[in-house]
Design a protein around this motif. Structure first.
Motif, short mmCIF file in Angstrom:
data_model
loop_
_atom_site.label_atom_id
_atom_site.label_comp_id
_atom_site.label_asym_id
_atom_site.label_seq_id
_atom_site.Cartn_x
_atom_site.Cartn_y
_atom_site.Cartn_z
N THR A 108 0.85 -1.20 0.00
CA THR A 108 0.00 0.00 0.00
C THR A 108 0.88 1.24 0.00
OG1 THR A 108 -0.15 -0.08 2.40
CG2 THR A 108 -2.02 -0.96 1.15
N PRO A 109 0.44 2.34 -0.62
CA PRO A 109 -0.88 2.58 -1.22
C PRO A 109 -1.04 1.95 -2.61
CG PRO A 109 0.48 4.50 -1.56
CD PRO A 109 1.31 3.51 -0.78
N PHE A 110 -0.02 1.21 -3.07
CA PHE A 110 -0.17 0.55 -4.37
C PHE A 110 -0.88 -0.79 -4.17
CE2 PHE A 110 3.60 3.25 -4.49
CZ PHE A 110 3.21 4.12 -5.49
N VAL A 111 -1.22 -1.41 -5.29
CA VAL A 111 -1.87 -2.73 -5.24
C VAL A 111 -0.83 -3.76 -5.69
CG1 VAL A 111 -3.73 -4.12 -6.23
CG2 VAL A 111 -4.15 -1.73 -5.63
N ALA A 112 -0.67 -4.82 -4.87
CA ALA A 112 0.39 -5.81 -5.15
C ALA A 112 0.16 -6.56 -6.46
CB ALA A 112 0.47 -6.81 -3.99
N VAL A 113 -1.10 -6.60 -6.91
CA VAL A 113 -1.45 -7.46 -8.05
C VAL A 113 -1.62 -6.61 -9.32
CG1 VAL A 113 -3.13 -9.13 -8.92
CG2 VAL A 113 -2.65 -9.00 -6.45
N PRO A 114 -0.72 -6.73 -10.30
CA PRO A 114 -0.87 -5.97 -11.54
C PRO A 114 -2.18 -6.32 -12.25
CG PRO A 114 1.33 -6.95 -11.41
CD PRO A 114 0.51 -7.55 -10.30
N GLU A 115 -2.71 -5.33 -12.95
CA GLU A 115 -4.04 -5.45 -13.58
C GLU A 115 -4.18 -6.71 -14.43
OE1 GLU A 115 -7.72 -4.40 -13.50
OE2 GLU A 115 -6.22 -3.18 -12.46
N GLU A 116 -3.16 -7.00 -15.24
CA GLU A 116 -3.32 -8.10 -16.20
C GLU A 116 -3.45 -9.48 -15.54
OE1 GLU A 116 0.71 -7.10 -17.58
OE2 GLU A 116 0.94 -9.23 -17.99
N ILE A 117 -2.93 -9.63 -14.31
CA ILE A 117 -3.01 -10.94 -13.64
C ILE A 117 -4.10 -10.94 -12.56
CG2 ILE A 117 -1.31 -10.66 -11.76
CD1 ILE A 117 -0.15 -13.43 -12.70
N ARG A 118 -4.76 -9.78 -12.42
CA ARG A 118 -5.81 -9.66 -11.42
C ARG A 118 -6.92 -10.71 -11.56
NH1 ARG A 118 -7.88 -4.93 -8.37
NH2 ARG A 118 -10.05 -5.38 -7.88
N PRO A 119 -7.40 -10.99 -12.78
CA PRO A 119 -8.47 -12.00 -12.89
C PRO A 119 -8.04 -13.37 -12.34
CG PRO A 119 -8.28 -10.77 -14.95
CD PRO A 119 -7.10 -10.38 -14.10
N THR A 120 -6.79 -13.76 -12.60
CA THR A 120 -6.33 -15.07 -12.12
C THR A 120 -6.27 -15.09 -10.59
OG1 THR A 120 -4.95 -15.17 -14.11
CG2 THR A 120 -4.52 -16.82 -12.41
N VAL A 121 -5.69 -14.03 -10.01
CA VAL A 121 -5.57 -13.97 -8.56
C VAL A 121 -6.96 -13.88 -7.91
CG1 VAL A 121 -4.66 -12.64 -6.60
CG2 VAL A 121 -3.25 -12.98 -8.64
N ALA A 122 -7.83 -13.06 -8.49
CA ALA A 122 -9.18 -12.92 -7.94
C ALA A 122 -9.92 -14.26 -7.99
CB ALA A 122 -9.96 -11.86 -8.72
N LYS A 123 -9.68 -15.01 -9.05
CA LYS A 123 -10.35 -16.32 -9.19
C LYS A 123 -9.81 -17.31 -8.15
CE LYS A 123 -13.08 -19.26 -11.11
NZ LYS A 123 -14.52 -19.16 -10.83
N MET A 124 -8.49 -17.29 -7.93
CA MET A 124 -7.90 -18.14 -6.88
C MET A 124 -8.55 -17.83 -5.53
SD MET A 124 -3.81 -18.04 -7.21
CE MET A 124 -2.93 -18.68 -8.60
N ALA A 125 -8.64 -16.53 -5.24
CA ALA A 125 -9.20 -16.10 -3.95
C ALA A 125 -10.66 -16.54 -3.84
CB ALA A 125 -9.10 -14.58 -3.83
N GLU A 126 -11.38 -16.41 -4.95
CA GLU A 126 -12.79 -16.79 -4.96
C GLU A 126 -12.95 -18.30 -4.71
OE1 GLU A 126 -14.82 -15.47 -8.58
OE2 GLU A 126 -16.14 -17.23 -8.35
N VAL A 127 -12.11 -19.09 -5.38
CA VAL A 127 -12.17 -20.54 -5.19
C VAL A 127 -11.85 -20.89 -3.74
CG1 VAL A 127 -11.06 -22.75 -5.81
CG2 VAL A 127 -11.66 -21.10 -7.60
N ALA A 128 -10.81 -20.25 -3.19
CA ALA A 128 -10.42 -20.53 -1.80
C ALA A 128 -11.56 -20.17 -0.85
CB ALA A 128 -9.15 -19.75 -1.43
N GLU A 129 -12.14 -18.99 -1.02
CA GLU A 129 -13.22 -18.57 -0.11
C GLU A 129 -14.44 -19.48 -0.26
OE1 GLU A 129 -14.77 -14.50 -0.41
OE2 GLU A 129 -16.36 -15.15 0.96
#
Lengths: 218, 218
Positions: A108-129
Protein backbone atom coordinates in the motif's frame (compact mmCIF):
# COMPACT_ATOMS: atom_id res chain seq x y z
CA UNK A 1 -32.63 -35.77 26.37
CA UNK A 2 -28.94 -35.17 25.77
CA UNK A 3 -26.65 -35.41 28.78
CA UNK A 4 -23.96 -32.84 29.56
CA UNK A 5 -21.24 -35.00 28.01
CA UNK A 6 -22.97 -35.29 24.64
CA UNK A 7 -23.89 -31.63 24.68
CA UNK A 8 -20.25 -30.76 25.16
CA UNK A 9 -19.25 -33.16 22.40
CA UNK A 10 -21.73 -31.58 19.98
CA UNK A 11 -20.60 -28.10 20.97
CA UNK A 12 -17.10 -28.90 19.67
CA UNK A 13 -18.50 -29.03 16.15
CA UNK A 14 -20.38 -25.76 16.74
CA UNK A 15 -17.07 -24.22 17.81
CA UNK A 16 -15.39 -25.52 14.65
CA UNK A 17 -18.17 -24.07 12.51
CA UNK A 18 -17.69 -20.69 14.20
CA UNK A 19 -13.93 -20.77 13.59
CA UNK A 20 -14.49 -21.79 9.99
CA UNK A 21 -16.76 -18.76 9.53
CA UNK A 22 -14.09 -16.50 11.02
CA UNK A 23 -11.58 -18.01 8.58
CA UNK A 24 -13.94 -17.33 5.70
CA UNK A 25 -14.18 -13.68 6.77
CA UNK A 26 -10.38 -13.54 7.02
CA UNK A 27 -9.95 -14.91 3.48
CA UNK A 28 -12.56 -12.50 2.11
CA UNK A 29 -11.14 -9.41 3.83
CA UNK A 30 -7.53 -10.32 3.02
CA UNK A 31 -8.50 -10.58 -0.64
CA UNK A 32 -10.35 -7.28 -0.47
CA UNK A 33 -7.28 -5.62 1.08
CA UNK A 34 -5.07 -7.22 -1.57
CA UNK A 35 -7.11 -6.21 -4.60
CA UNK A 36 -7.87 -2.70 -3.36
CA UNK A 37 -4.58 -1.91 -1.56
CA UNK A 38 -6.54 -0.99 1.58
CA UNK A 39 -4.18 -1.00 4.57
CA UNK A 40 -6.98 -0.63 7.14
CA UNK A 41 -8.67 -3.83 6.02
CA UNK A 42 -5.30 -5.60 5.94
CA UNK A 43 -4.66 -4.52 9.54
CA UNK A 44 -8.08 -5.80 10.53
CA UNK A 45 -7.29 -9.30 9.18
CA UNK A 46 -3.94 -9.30 10.97
CA UNK A 47 -5.35 -8.21 14.33
CA UNK A 48 -8.46 -10.45 14.11
CA UNK A 49 -6.24 -13.50 13.81
CA UNK A 50 -5.65 -13.49 17.57
CA UNK A 51 -9.34 -14.37 18.02
CA UNK A 52 -8.95 -17.44 15.80
CA UNK A 53 -5.88 -18.48 17.81
CA UNK A 54 -7.82 -18.11 21.07
CA UNK A 55 -10.78 -20.05 19.69
CA UNK A 56 -8.37 -22.79 18.70
CA UNK A 57 -7.00 -22.98 22.23
CA UNK A 58 -10.51 -23.25 23.65
CA UNK A 59 -11.35 -26.16 21.32
CA UNK A 60 -8.07 -27.89 22.19
CA UNK A 61 -8.75 -27.51 25.92
CA UNK A 62 -12.30 -28.79 25.52
CA UNK A 63 -11.18 -31.77 23.42
CA UNK A 64 -8.45 -32.61 25.88
CA UNK A 65 -10.91 -32.32 28.77
CA UNK A 66 -13.33 -34.69 27.03
CA UNK A 67 -10.56 -37.22 26.42
CA UNK A 68 -9.35 -37.03 30.04
CA UNK A 69 -12.63 -37.03 31.86
CA UNK A 70 -15.06 -38.85 29.60
CA UNK A 71 -12.78 -41.28 27.80
CA UNK A 72 -14.96 -41.38 24.68
CA UNK A 73 -14.93 -44.42 22.40
CA UNK A 74 -15.98 -45.25 18.82
CA UNK A 75 -17.70 -42.38 17.00
CA UNK A 76 -17.39 -40.00 20.00
CA UNK A 77 -13.63 -40.60 20.03
CA UNK A 78 -13.45 -39.90 16.30
CA UNK A 79 -15.24 -36.57 16.88
CA UNK A 80 -12.70 -35.47 19.47
CA UNK A 81 -9.61 -36.62 17.56
CA UNK A 82 -10.92 -35.11 14.33
CA UNK A 83 -11.71 -31.84 16.12
CA UNK A 84 -8.12 -31.57 17.35
CA UNK A 85 -6.86 -31.91 13.80
CA UNK A 86 -9.50 -29.73 12.18
CA UNK A 87 -8.86 -26.87 14.56
CA UNK A 88 -5.13 -26.92 13.71
CA UNK A 89 -5.93 -26.77 10.00
CA UNK A 90 -8.43 -23.95 10.49
CA UNK A 91 -5.91 -21.95 12.47
CA UNK A 92 -3.36 -22.40 9.67
CA UNK A 93 -5.94 -21.15 7.16
CA UNK A 94 -6.27 -18.04 9.32
CA UNK A 95 -2.48 -17.63 9.34
CA UNK A 96 -2.38 -17.93 5.56
CA UNK A 97 -5.00 -15.17 5.27
CA UNK A 98 -2.72 -13.04 7.43
CA UNK A 99 0.13 -13.72 4.99
CA UNK A 100 -2.08 -12.48 2.14
CA UNK A 101 -3.00 -9.38 4.19
CA UNK A 102 0.68 -8.71 4.94
CA UNK A 103 1.58 -8.67 1.25
CA UNK A 104 -1.34 -6.23 0.71
CA UNK A 105 -0.06 -4.02 3.56
CA UNK A 106 3.53 -4.12 2.32
CA UNK A 107 2.54 -2.66 -1.05
CA UNK A 108 0.00 0.00 0.00
CA UNK A 109 -0.88 2.58 -1.22
CA UNK A 110 -0.17 0.55 -4.37
CA UNK A 111 -1.87 -2.73 -5.24
CA UNK A 112 0.39 -5.81 -5.15
CA UNK A 113 -1.45 -7.46 -8.05
CA UNK A 114 -0.87 -5.97 -11.54
CA UNK A 115 -4.04 -5.45 -13.58
CA UNK A 116 -3.32 -8.10 -16.20
CA UNK A 117 -3.01 -10.94 -13.64
CA UNK A 118 -5.81 -9.66 -11.42
CA UNK A 119 -8.47 -12.00 -12.89
CA UNK A 120 -6.33 -15.07 -12.12
CA UNK A 121 -5.57 -13.97 -8.56
CA UNK A 122 -9.18 -12.92 -7.94
CA UNK A 123 -10.35 -16.32 -9.19
CA UNK A 124 -7.90 -18.14 -6.88
CA UNK A 125 -9.20 -16.10 -3.95
CA UNK A 126 -12.79 -16.79 -4.96
CA UNK A 127 -12.17 -20.54 -5.19
CA UNK A 128 -10.42 -20.53 -1.80
CA UNK A 129 -13.22 -18.57 -0.11
CA UNK A 130 -15.87 -20.75 -1.71
CA UNK A 131 -14.11 -23.89 -0.45
CA UNK A 132 -13.95 -22.48 3.08
CA UNK A 133 -17.64 -21.57 2.90
CA UNK A 134 -18.52 -25.08 1.77
CA UNK A 135 -16.45 -26.57 4.59
CA UNK A 136 -18.59 -24.66 7.13
CA UNK A 137 -21.66 -26.34 5.70
CA UNK A 138 -19.94 -29.72 5.54
CA UNK A 139 -19.13 -29.43 9.26
CA UNK A 140 -22.66 -28.31 10.17
CA UNK A 141 -24.39 -31.05 8.17
CA UNK A 142 -21.70 -33.75 8.51
CA UNK A 143 -22.12 -34.00 4.74
CA UNK A 144 -19.87 -36.80 3.43
CA UNK A 145 -21.00 -36.38 -0.19
CA UNK A 146 -20.14 -32.69 -0.22
CA UNK A 147 -16.82 -33.41 1.50
CA UNK A 148 -15.81 -35.90 -1.19
CA UNK A 149 -16.94 -33.43 -3.87
CA UNK A 150 -14.72 -30.73 -2.34
CA UNK A 151 -11.67 -32.98 -2.63
CA UNK A 152 -12.28 -33.29 -6.35
CA UNK A 153 -12.52 -29.51 -6.84
CA UNK A 154 -8.98 -29.01 -5.60
CA UNK A 155 -7.86 -29.46 -9.22
CA UNK A 156 -9.37 -26.07 -10.15
CA UNK A 157 -6.90 -24.35 -7.82
CA UNK A 158 -3.95 -26.30 -9.25
CA UNK A 159 -4.96 -25.19 -12.74
CA UNK A 160 -5.20 -21.53 -11.65
CA UNK A 161 -1.76 -21.78 -10.09
CA UNK A 162 -0.32 -23.10 -13.36
CA UNK A 163 -2.01 -20.24 -15.25
CA UNK A 164 -0.49 -17.67 -12.88
CA UNK A 165 3.01 -19.12 -13.37
CA UNK A 166 2.59 -19.08 -17.14
CA UNK A 167 1.62 -15.41 -16.96
CA UNK A 168 4.44 -14.23 -14.75
CA UNK A 169 7.09 -16.24 -16.57
CA UNK A 170 5.95 -15.12 -20.04
CA UNK A 171 7.98 -12.66 -22.10
CA UNK A 172 5.09 -10.20 -21.79
CA UNK A 173 5.51 -9.86 -18.02
CA UNK A 174 6.43 -6.20 -17.52
CA UNK A 175 6.10 -5.86 -13.74
CA UNK A 176 9.51 -7.08 -12.64
CA UNK A 177 10.71 -9.43 -9.96
CA UNK A 178 8.92 -7.96 -6.93
CA UNK A 179 5.40 -8.31 -8.31
CA UNK A 180 6.21 -11.80 -9.65
CA UNK A 181 7.45 -12.95 -6.25
CA UNK A 182 4.32 -11.51 -4.61
CA UNK A 183 2.07 -13.39 -7.05
CA UNK A 184 3.97 -16.66 -6.63
CA UNK A 185 3.67 -16.46 -2.84
CA UNK A 186 0.02 -15.36 -2.98
CA UNK A 187 -0.70 -18.36 -5.21
CA UNK A 188 0.99 -20.60 -2.69
CA UNK A 189 -1.08 -19.13 0.18
CA UNK A 190 -4.42 -19.53 -1.59
CA UNK A 191 -3.46 -23.03 -2.72
CA UNK A 192 -2.64 -24.00 0.88
CA UNK A 193 -5.96 -22.57 2.11
CA UNK A 194 -7.68 -24.82 -0.44
CA UNK A 195 -5.56 -27.84 0.59
CA UNK A 196 -6.46 -27.32 4.25
CA UNK A 197 -10.14 -26.95 3.34
CA UNK A 198 -10.01 -30.37 1.65
CA UNK A 199 -8.23 -31.80 4.64
CA UNK A 200 -10.84 -30.45 7.08
CA UNK A 201 -13.59 -31.90 4.87
CA UNK A 202 -11.79 -35.26 4.92
CA UNK A 203 -11.88 -35.23 8.71
CA UNK A 204 -15.65 -34.94 8.56
CA UNK A 205 -15.71 -38.06 6.36
CA UNK A 206 -13.60 -39.81 9.00
CA UNK A 207 -15.96 -38.77 11.80
CA UNK A 208 -19.08 -39.97 10.00
CA UNK A 209 -17.79 -43.14 8.31
CA UNK A 210 -14.84 -44.14 10.49
CA UNK A 211 -12.77 -44.33 7.31
CA UNK A 212 -10.37 -41.90 5.72
CA UNK A 213 -11.55 -40.62 2.32
CA UNK A 214 -8.90 -42.56 0.41
CA UNK A 215 -10.82 -45.74 1.28
CA UNK A 216 -14.29 -44.42 0.54
CA UNK A 217 -13.80 -43.35 -3.03
CA UNK A 218 -11.72 -40.18 -3.17
CA UNK B 1 8.67 -54.72 34.06
CA UNK B 2 6.75 -52.72 31.49
CA UNK B 3 3.34 -54.02 30.48
CA UNK B 4 2.22 -54.29 26.85
CA UNK B 5 0.28 -51.04 27.08
CA UNK B 6 3.24 -48.98 28.24
CA UNK B 7 5.52 -50.65 25.73
CA UNK B 8 3.15 -49.65 22.97
CA UNK B 9 2.94 -46.11 24.34
CA UNK B 10 6.73 -45.80 24.40
CA UNK B 11 6.97 -47.25 20.91
CA UNK B 12 4.96 -44.30 19.55
CA UNK B 13 7.87 -42.01 20.38
CA UNK B 14 10.32 -44.44 18.77
CA UNK B 15 8.15 -44.33 15.65
CA UNK B 16 8.20 -40.52 15.70
CA UNK B 17 11.97 -40.51 16.05
CA UNK B 18 12.24 -42.82 13.04
CA UNK B 19 9.98 -40.56 10.96
CA UNK B 20 11.95 -37.52 12.05
CA UNK B 21 15.15 -39.19 10.84
CA UNK B 22 13.51 -39.95 7.48
CA UNK B 23 12.49 -36.28 7.26
CA UNK B 24 16.05 -35.22 7.99
CA UNK B 25 17.28 -37.44 5.14
CA UNK B 26 14.60 -35.93 2.87
CA UNK B 27 15.70 -32.37 3.70
CA UNK B 28 19.38 -33.26 3.17
CA UNK B 29 18.84 -35.05 -0.16
CA UNK B 30 16.41 -32.42 -1.47
CA UNK B 31 19.04 -29.76 -0.77
CA UNK B 32 21.73 -31.87 -2.42
CA UNK B 33 19.50 -32.28 -5.50
CA UNK B 34 18.78 -28.55 -5.48
CA UNK B 35 22.36 -27.34 -5.21
CA UNK B 36 23.79 -29.90 -7.66
CA UNK B 37 20.88 -30.11 -10.13
CA UNK B 38 20.85 -33.90 -9.73
CA UNK B 39 17.53 -35.28 -11.01
CA UNK B 40 18.14 -38.80 -9.69
CA UNK B 41 18.46 -37.59 -6.11
CA UNK B 42 15.40 -35.37 -6.57
CA UNK B 43 13.40 -38.41 -7.77
CA UNK B 44 14.60 -40.36 -4.75
CA UNK B 45 13.23 -37.71 -2.34
CA UNK B 46 9.92 -37.65 -4.21
CA UNK B 47 9.47 -41.44 -4.24
CA UNK B 48 10.68 -41.93 -0.64
CA UNK B 49 7.95 -39.64 0.62
CA UNK B 50 5.41 -42.47 0.32
CA UNK B 51 7.28 -44.25 3.16
CA UNK B 52 6.86 -41.21 5.41
CA UNK B 53 3.14 -41.10 4.57
CA UNK B 54 2.78 -44.80 5.41
CA UNK B 55 4.69 -44.38 8.67
CA UNK B 56 2.35 -41.53 9.56
CA UNK B 57 -0.68 -43.77 8.99
CA UNK B 58 0.80 -46.44 11.22
CA UNK B 59 1.36 -43.94 14.06
CA UNK B 60 -2.17 -42.58 13.65
CA UNK B 61 -3.64 -46.08 13.77
CA UNK B 62 -1.58 -46.94 16.83
CA UNK B 63 -2.52 -43.72 18.62
CA UNK B 64 -6.19 -44.19 17.80
CA UNK B 65 -6.01 -47.80 19.01
CA UNK B 66 -4.45 -46.68 22.30
CA UNK B 67 -7.16 -44.06 22.81
CA UNK B 68 -9.95 -46.55 22.03
CA UNK B 69 -8.74 -49.57 23.92
CA UNK B 70 -6.63 -48.20 26.77
CA UNK B 71 -8.27 -44.86 27.44
CA UNK B 72 -5.07 -43.26 28.70
CA UNK B 73 -5.18 -40.35 31.15
CA UNK B 74 -2.81 -37.61 32.35
CA UNK B 75 0.70 -37.88 30.94
CA UNK B 76 -0.12 -40.97 28.86
CA UNK B 77 -2.98 -39.08 27.22
CA UNK B 78 -0.67 -36.17 26.47
CA UNK B 79 1.76 -38.57 24.76
CA UNK B 80 -0.94 -39.91 22.47
CA UNK B 81 -2.50 -36.53 21.63
CA UNK B 82 0.93 -34.98 21.05
CA UNK B 83 1.94 -37.92 18.84
CA UNK B 84 -1.08 -37.36 16.61
CA UNK B 85 -0.09 -33.76 16.11
CA UNK B 86 3.65 -34.37 15.79
CA UNK B 87 3.17 -36.98 13.12
CA UNK B 88 1.08 -34.55 11.03
CA UNK B 89 3.79 -31.93 11.30
CA UNK B 90 6.53 -34.41 10.39
CA UNK B 91 4.60 -35.56 7.36
CA UNK B 92 4.25 -31.93 6.21
CA UNK B 93 8.01 -31.47 6.61
CA UNK B 94 8.43 -34.45 4.28
CA UNK B 95 6.02 -32.85 1.78
CA UNK B 96 7.96 -29.60 1.91
CA UNK B 97 11.19 -31.48 1.13
CA UNK B 98 9.37 -32.92 -1.88
CA UNK B 99 8.50 -29.37 -2.99
CA UNK B 100 12.21 -28.46 -2.81
CA UNK B 101 13.09 -31.60 -4.79
CA UNK B 102 10.47 -30.77 -7.42
CA UNK B 103 11.98 -27.33 -8.03
CA UNK B 104 15.39 -29.05 -8.37
CA UNK B 105 13.90 -31.53 -10.87
CA UNK B 106 12.12 -28.83 -12.84
CA UNK B 107 15.38 -26.99 -13.55
CA UNK B 108 17.75 -29.91 -14.28
CA UNK B 109 20.22 -30.18 -15.93
CA UNK B 110 20.59 -26.61 -14.71
CA UNK B 111 20.74 -25.56 -11.07
CA UNK B 112 17.74 -23.56 -9.81
CA UNK B 113 19.89 -21.46 -7.47
CA UNK B 114 22.16 -18.83 -9.07
CA UNK B 115 25.72 -18.80 -7.74
CA UNK B 116 25.51 -15.42 -6.01
CA UNK B 117 22.54 -16.43 -3.81
CA UNK B 118 23.76 -19.97 -3.24
CA UNK B 119 25.35 -19.20 0.19
CA UNK B 120 22.03 -17.82 1.50
CA UNK B 121 19.99 -20.77 0.24
CA UNK B 122 22.59 -23.29 1.42
CA UNK B 123 22.52 -21.67 4.85
CA UNK B 124 18.71 -21.83 5.02
CA UNK B 125 18.88 -25.51 4.11
CA UNK B 126 21.58 -26.10 6.72
CA UNK B 127 19.56 -24.37 9.44
CA UNK B 128 16.45 -26.37 8.50
CA UNK B 129 18.29 -29.70 8.49
CA UNK B 130 20.01 -28.87 11.77
CA UNK B 131 16.66 -28.05 13.38
CA UNK B 132 15.18 -31.36 12.19
CA UNK B 133 18.21 -33.21 13.52
CA UNK B 134 17.86 -31.51 16.90
CA UNK B 135 14.15 -32.38 16.99
CA UNK B 136 15.04 -36.09 16.69
CA UNK B 137 17.19 -35.77 19.79
CA UNK B 138 14.55 -33.71 21.59
CA UNK B 139 12.03 -36.50 20.96
CA UNK B 140 14.43 -39.24 22.05
CA UNK B 141 15.49 -37.48 25.24
CA UNK B 142 12.21 -35.61 25.94
CA UNK B 143 14.54 -32.62 26.32
CA UNK B 144 12.46 -29.58 27.34
CA UNK B 145 15.47 -27.25 27.57
CA UNK B 146 16.62 -28.07 24.04
CA UNK B 147 13.03 -27.72 22.79
CA UNK B 148 12.73 -24.21 24.20
CA UNK B 149 16.16 -23.35 22.77
CA UNK B 150 15.01 -24.49 19.31
CA UNK B 151 12.07 -22.11 19.41
CA UNK B 152 14.45 -19.23 19.97
CA UNK B 153 16.63 -20.18 16.98
CA UNK B 154 13.75 -19.75 14.59
CA UNK B 155 14.82 -16.10 14.28
CA UNK B 156 17.93 -17.16 12.31
CA UNK B 157 15.72 -18.52 9.55
CA UNK B 158 13.63 -15.33 9.45
CA UNK B 159 16.81 -13.30 9.04
CA UNK B 160 18.03 -15.52 6.19
CA UNK B 161 14.69 -15.15 4.47
CA UNK B 162 14.95 -11.36 4.68
CA UNK B 163 18.50 -11.53 3.26
CA UNK B 164 17.28 -13.64 0.32
CA UNK B 165 14.51 -11.14 -0.48
CA UNK B 166 16.96 -8.25 -0.33
CA UNK B 167 19.21 -10.07 -2.81
CA UNK B 168 16.57 -10.98 -5.34
CA UNK B 169 14.88 -7.58 -5.22
CA UNK B 170 18.13 -5.63 -5.56
CA UNK B 171 19.06 -3.84 -8.79
CA UNK B 172 21.98 -6.24 -9.15
CA UNK B 173 19.72 -9.27 -9.60
CA UNK B 174 20.47 -10.47 -13.14
CA UNK B 175 18.70 -13.83 -13.16
CA UNK B 176 15.20 -12.79 -14.08
CA UNK B 177 11.78 -13.66 -12.77
CA UNK B 178 11.94 -17.44 -12.92
CA UNK B 179 14.96 -17.81 -10.65
CA UNK B 180 13.57 -15.17 -8.27
CA UNK B 181 10.26 -17.02 -7.96
CA UNK B 182 12.13 -20.28 -7.34
CA UNK B 183 14.19 -18.68 -4.57
CA UNK B 184 11.15 -17.06 -2.95
CA UNK B 185 9.29 -20.39 -2.88
CA UNK B 186 12.36 -22.32 -1.70
CA UNK B 187 12.74 -19.81 1.13
CA UNK B 188 9.12 -20.36 2.04
CA UNK B 189 9.58 -24.17 2.07
CA UNK B 190 12.68 -24.11 4.26
CA UNK B 191 11.06 -21.58 6.59
CA UNK B 192 8.01 -23.83 6.97
CA UNK B 193 10.23 -26.84 7.70
CA UNK B 194 11.83 -24.78 10.48
CA UNK B 195 8.40 -23.66 11.79
CA UNK B 196 7.19 -27.24 11.93
CA UNK B 197 10.38 -28.31 13.71
CA UNK B 198 9.68 -25.72 16.41
CA UNK B 199 6.11 -26.88 16.63
CA UNK B 200 7.13 -30.55 17.06
CA UNK B 201 9.61 -29.51 19.76
CA UNK B 202 6.79 -27.60 21.51
CA UNK B 203 4.71 -30.77 21.60
CA UNK B 204 7.52 -32.47 23.50
CA UNK B 205 7.38 -29.65 26.06
CA UNK B 206 3.63 -30.26 26.35
CA UNK B 207 4.13 -34.00 26.89
CA UNK B 208 6.74 -33.56 29.60
CA UNK B 209 5.37 -30.52 31.45
CA UNK B 210 1.66 -30.61 30.63
CA UNK B 211 1.97 -26.98 29.57
CA UNK B 212 2.34 -25.39 26.19
CA UNK B 213 5.67 -23.57 25.75
CA UNK B 214 4.06 -20.13 25.79
CA UNK B 215 3.39 -20.65 29.49
CA UNK B 216 6.79 -22.08 30.41
CA UNK B 217 8.97 -19.28 29.16
CA UNK B 218 9.07 -19.35 25.36
Amino acid sequence: MRDAYHEQLDSVFDDLTGICQSVQTAVRLATEALLSGDATIAEQVISNDADIDLARERVEDKAFGLLSLQQPVARDLRVVVAALRMVSELERMGDLSVHVAKIARLRTPFVAVPEEIRPTVAKMAEVAEDMVSRVSQIIVKRDVGAAIELGRDDEVMDQLRRTSFAQLLSDDWAHGVEAAVDIALLGRYYERIADHAVSVANRVVFVVTGENPRTVGV
